[in-house]
Scaffold this motif. Sequence first.
Motif, short mmCIF file in Angstrom:
data_model
loop_
_atom_site.label_atom_id
_atom_site.label_comp_id
_atom_site.label_asym_id
_atom_site.label_seq_id
_atom_site.Cartn_x
_atom_site.Cartn_y
_atom_site.Cartn_z
N PRO A 102 0.82 -1.22 0.00
CA PRO A 102 0.00 0.00 0.00
C PRO A 102 0.85 1.27 0.00
O PRO A 102 0.91 2.01 0.99
N ARG A 111 -4.06 -1.48 -1.83
CA ARG A 111 -4.99 -0.74 -0.98
C ARG A 111 -6.29 -0.41 -1.71
O ARG A 111 -7.38 -0.36 -1.10
N GLY A 118 -8.87 -4.19 0.86
CA GLY A 118 -7.87 -3.13 0.77
C GLY A 118 -6.87 -3.11 1.92
O GLY A 118 -6.05 -2.19 2.01
N LYS A 119 -6.90 -4.12 2.77
CA LYS A 119 -6.00 -4.17 3.93
C LYS A 119 -4.82 -5.12 3.71
O LYS A 119 -4.00 -5.31 4.61
N ASP A 121 -1.28 -6.84 2.06
CA ASP A 121 0.08 -6.37 1.75
C ASP A 121 0.91 -7.60 1.39
O ASP A 121 1.37 -8.33 2.27
#
Length: 474
Positions: A102, A111, A118-119, A121
């Motif tokens: 992100p 993200r 969207g959390k 990574d």
Amino acid sequence: MNKKITSQFSLVIILALLFSFASAQVKPSPAQLAWHEMEFYLFAHFGPNTFTDLEWGHGDEKEEVFNPAKLDCNQWCRVAKAAGAKGIIITAKHHDGFCLWPSKFSKHTVRESKWKNGKGDVLKELSVACKKYGLKFGVYISPWDRNHPDYGTEKYNDVFVGMMKELFTNYGPITELWWDGANGEGPNGKKQVYDWKRFKETVRTLSPKTVVFSDIGPGIRWVGNENGVAGITNWNTLTIDGFEPGAKAPSTDTLNAGNAYGKYWIPAECDVSIRPGWFYHKAEDDKVKTPEQLFQLYEKSVGRGANLLLNVPPDGNGLITAFDSVALVGFKKLRDENFGTNIFKHADTYHLFGGILKKAPAVSDGNLQTGEKFTAVERESVGVEIKADKKVNCVVLYEDIKGGQNCSSFKLLLFNKMDELVKEIHGTTIGRKRILTFPAVDINSIELTIEGEHGATIIKEIEGYLINENLVEK
């Protein structure tokens, strides 16, 4: 020692040694030496292209297309360990500009995707998994960005530097940073003038132990092809003054062989994909390279003093498929089986120089921390002998490169118990590791003569194997 050891030796050319003495002073850094020892590791091309079935994304792909519902970086690492790979390099940002982390410098990232709302990574998950499994973690980041609105302006160099700072700050340690030299148009139709000097200074400041790859390093160079094949002559040194990554790089022939008198230690890395493409395509599930093909790539990369970076792309679920993992495990099995029994380990060994014969146990003790030094100014050779003839079709040589790469040409003579010469092999460079294969012969001794060298060559080990004839390098 019998008459085989006293066969005719080649003279070292003294004037050439004096001329090239300075070249022997070009040495690898501790980080580069550690990189050499890795030998083989995985590349993971992963991103929107995985879901759009493209190789080069256009940069306008919707972020929502990226959704690896079953992503499991621990599975990637388990596969890597089973393959005997020492690390994984992930395409954190390919040419399409999509960031697998992100980044605050882009609006085209995980993200903005639907993955994990969207959390997610990917870099965090992989860096943590690599630590868990004892693997080195590497990051590919393309400076080309077909999405970013600032690409083609001076401001984009700030963006790229900012992204690299995020990588080193949040996901380190990063063993290898991989720069692609591609430079096409961005969304505004402009090309970027990359500030390579600033990019290099950024890495040097933030993570001086990270080895940086590009066409011209500064830590590792591209081998000049994407076939996974290093030059038969392969120097770890390269002169890069006046060159840049990408279109302004040296010729592919130069990158493949290096420069015999290069100013900088920039060894070759052989990148190749286990599939025809770099990103996952379901249509290529039946086109995965076989264990035998991977073994022969190993011979032509690691076996010529380079490292092998093998791309194994995860699929749309975020997993390495069974097609790839089966091939990788088979590849590991072939290496274990064929390099499992060194016929010359703990054999009688001799060093003959200036008519004086002495024992040289270091070249057959199985310890790569020891070695036998050639004087570089006398006629000399090292011999390895066992009691009875054994069938051999593979010889592996190790040169000590801590003080530089010195051997420029060598000769191997293979004798049987009757003192008959049954095979003569001539070669150029050795480097960290040189694998030589040939039709099987019955021998009981090997004699190595360094015929040309930049300085005093140190041979760490001479090994002999009988590998499967189908694996002999074609």
